[in-house]
Motif scaffolding. Structure first.
Motif, short mmCIF file in Angstrom:
data_model
loop_
_atom_site.label_atom_id
_atom_site.label_comp_id
_atom_site.label_asym_id
_atom_site.label_seq_id
_atom_site.Cartn_x
_atom_site.Cartn_y
_atom_site.Cartn_z
N ALA A 162 0.84 -1.20 0.00
CA ALA A 162 0.00 0.00 0.00
C ALA A 162 0.87 1.25 0.00
CB ALA A 162 -0.91 0.00 1.22
N GLY A 163 0.61 2.14 -0.93
CA GLY A 163 1.38 3.37 -1.04
C GLY A 163 2.56 3.28 -1.99
N ARG A 164 2.83 2.09 -2.52
CA ARG A 164 3.97 1.96 -3.44
C ARG A 164 3.62 2.48 -4.83
NH1 ARG A 164 7.37 -3.57 -3.33
NH2 ARG A 164 8.09 -2.52 -5.24
N ALA A 165 4.63 2.82 -5.57
CA ALA A 165 4.46 3.24 -6.96
C ALA A 165 4.19 2.03 -7.84
CB ALA A 165 5.70 3.98 -7.46
N PHE A 166 3.29 2.21 -8.80
CA PHE A 166 3.07 1.19 -9.82
C PHE A 166 4.16 1.35 -10.88
CE2 PHE A 166 1.11 -0.36 -13.78
CZ PHE A 166 0.71 -1.61 -13.38
N ASP A 167 5.23 0.60 -10.73
CA ASP A 167 6.37 0.75 -11.63
C ASP A 167 7.00 -0.61 -11.89
OD1 ASP A 167 7.66 0.17 -9.24
OD2 ASP A 167 8.51 2.17 -8.98
N ALA A 168 8.11 -0.61 -12.62
CA ALA A 168 8.75 -1.87 -13.00
C ALA A 168 9.18 -2.68 -11.78
CB ALA A 168 9.94 -1.59 -13.91
N GLN A 169 9.65 -2.00 -10.74
CA GLN A 169 10.06 -2.71 -9.53
C GLN A 169 8.88 -3.38 -8.85
OE1 GLN A 169 13.41 -3.16 -8.46
NE2 GLN A 169 12.24 -4.75 -7.40
N LEU A 170 7.76 -2.68 -8.80
CA LEU A 170 6.56 -3.28 -8.21
C LEU A 170 6.15 -4.53 -8.98
CD1 LEU A 170 3.76 -2.32 -6.29
CD2 LEU A 170 2.95 -2.76 -8.61
N LEU A 171 6.16 -4.43 -10.31
CA LEU A 171 5.76 -5.58 -11.12
C LEU A 171 6.69 -6.75 -10.87
CD1 LEU A 171 4.84 -3.78 -14.48
CD2 LEU A 171 3.29 -4.61 -12.70
N ALA A 172 7.97 -6.48 -10.68
CA ALA A 172 8.92 -7.55 -10.40
C ALA A 172 8.70 -8.15 -9.02
CB ALA A 172 10.35 -6.99 -10.50
N ASP A 173 8.19 -7.36 -8.09
CA ASP A 173 8.01 -7.80 -6.71
C ASP A 173 6.68 -8.49 -6.44
OD1 ASP A 173 10.48 -6.75 -6.14
OD2 ASP A 173 9.71 -4.91 -5.19
N LEU A 174 5.73 -8.38 -7.37
CA LEU A 174 4.41 -8.99 -7.13
C LEU A 174 4.52 -10.51 -7.05
CD1 LEU A 174 2.05 -6.99 -9.54
CD2 LEU A 174 2.13 -6.83 -7.05
N PRO A 175 3.90 -11.13 -6.06
CA PRO A 175 3.90 -12.60 -5.99
C PRO A 175 3.21 -13.19 -7.22
CG PRO A 175 3.06 -11.61 -3.94
CD PRO A 175 3.18 -10.51 -4.94
N ALA A 176 3.60 -14.39 -7.58
CA ALA A 176 3.11 -15.03 -8.81
C ALA A 176 1.59 -15.09 -8.94
CB ALA A 176 3.71 -16.42 -8.94
N PRO A 177 0.82 -15.39 -7.89
CA PRO A 177 -0.64 -15.49 -8.10
C PRO A 177 -1.33 -14.16 -8.34
CG PRO A 177 0.06 -16.56 -6.04
CD PRO A 177 1.19 -15.72 -6.51
#
Length: 222
Positions: A162-177
């Motif tokens: 919550a509060g994070r930027a929607f960016d390339a790092q976030l996409l890399a950090d999202l759990p697989a499901p």
């Protein structure tokens, strides 16, 4: 050629913002307004939890008028549908012939919208429907869309998102499901810059709170 007029269902998030971008690029309809439901008790965007003042600044940045539909809290489905029917009738009276949505792949949501617009005089449009959400998320980031996660479902995603930027790092950090666009409600966003805006809507992160089983990051004007 006179293009048909369309309203865009506007959640304040990245998918609605991207739908606006796609519709403007295609030029098949003229988007003439953004339709948003708000929580009348808290003066915030329903589900996303975004302050109405930021929603209004966001609409100004798109260059489009905002059609706010204040919902009572709590809001029975009958009340929601009655208020939306009023908004649809107003749209038709103003010469608008279509309503667009930023839905991606949830068939039941799409079917509900089609059913509710049947007979209203408004044609449903789904400009980003069936997009590959991993590729779509990457395309949004690459195009310069900037958004902040305002709401997280802690059953699907750690509250620290919550509060994070929607960016390339976030996409890399999202759990697989977790869907890269949060289409199953894993997270919601506030879009504040990108090709669909005339200028950024700078925000700063405020308090992070848990409410009604969700984690919200409050955003304020920067």
């Amino acid at each position: 050629m006179i293009r048909p007029k369309a309203l865009l269902s506007w959640s304040s998030g990245k998918d609605a913002a991207w739908a606006l971008h796609v519709l403007r690029q295609a030029s098949e309809v003229e988007v003439v307004g953004l339709l948003t439901t708000t929580n009348a008790a808290f003066d915030r965007v329903a589900m996303h939890g975004v302050r109405a003042s930021l929603l209004e600044a966001q609409a100004e940045a798109t260059g489009l008028p905002l059609w706010k539909v204040p919902l009572p809290w709590p809001c029975p489905n009958e009340a929601y549908e009655a208020l939306m029917a009023e908004a649809c009738a107003r749209a038709v009276a103003e010469g608008i012939g279509a309503m667009a949505f930023g839905d991606l792949f949830l068939e039941d949501v799409r079917d509900y919208r089609i059913q509710k617009l049947a007979g209203t005089g408004l044609r449903p449009l789904f400009p980003i429907w069936n997009s590959d959400t991993a590729a779509l998320a990457q395309a949004m980031v690459a195009a310069g869309l900037k958004a902040t996660l305002t709401c997280v479902d802690p059953r699907a995603l750690d509250p620290s998102f919550a509060g994070r930027a929607f960016d390339a790092q976030l996409l890399a950090d999202l759990p697989a499901p977790v869907d890269p666009c949060g289409e199953r409600g894993e997270f919601h966003t506030f879009a504040w810059d990108g090709p669909m805006f005339r200028h950024p809507v700078p925000v700063r992160r405020g308090e992070v709170v848990e409410r009604d089983g969700f984690v919200f990051a409050d955003l304020a004007p920067a």
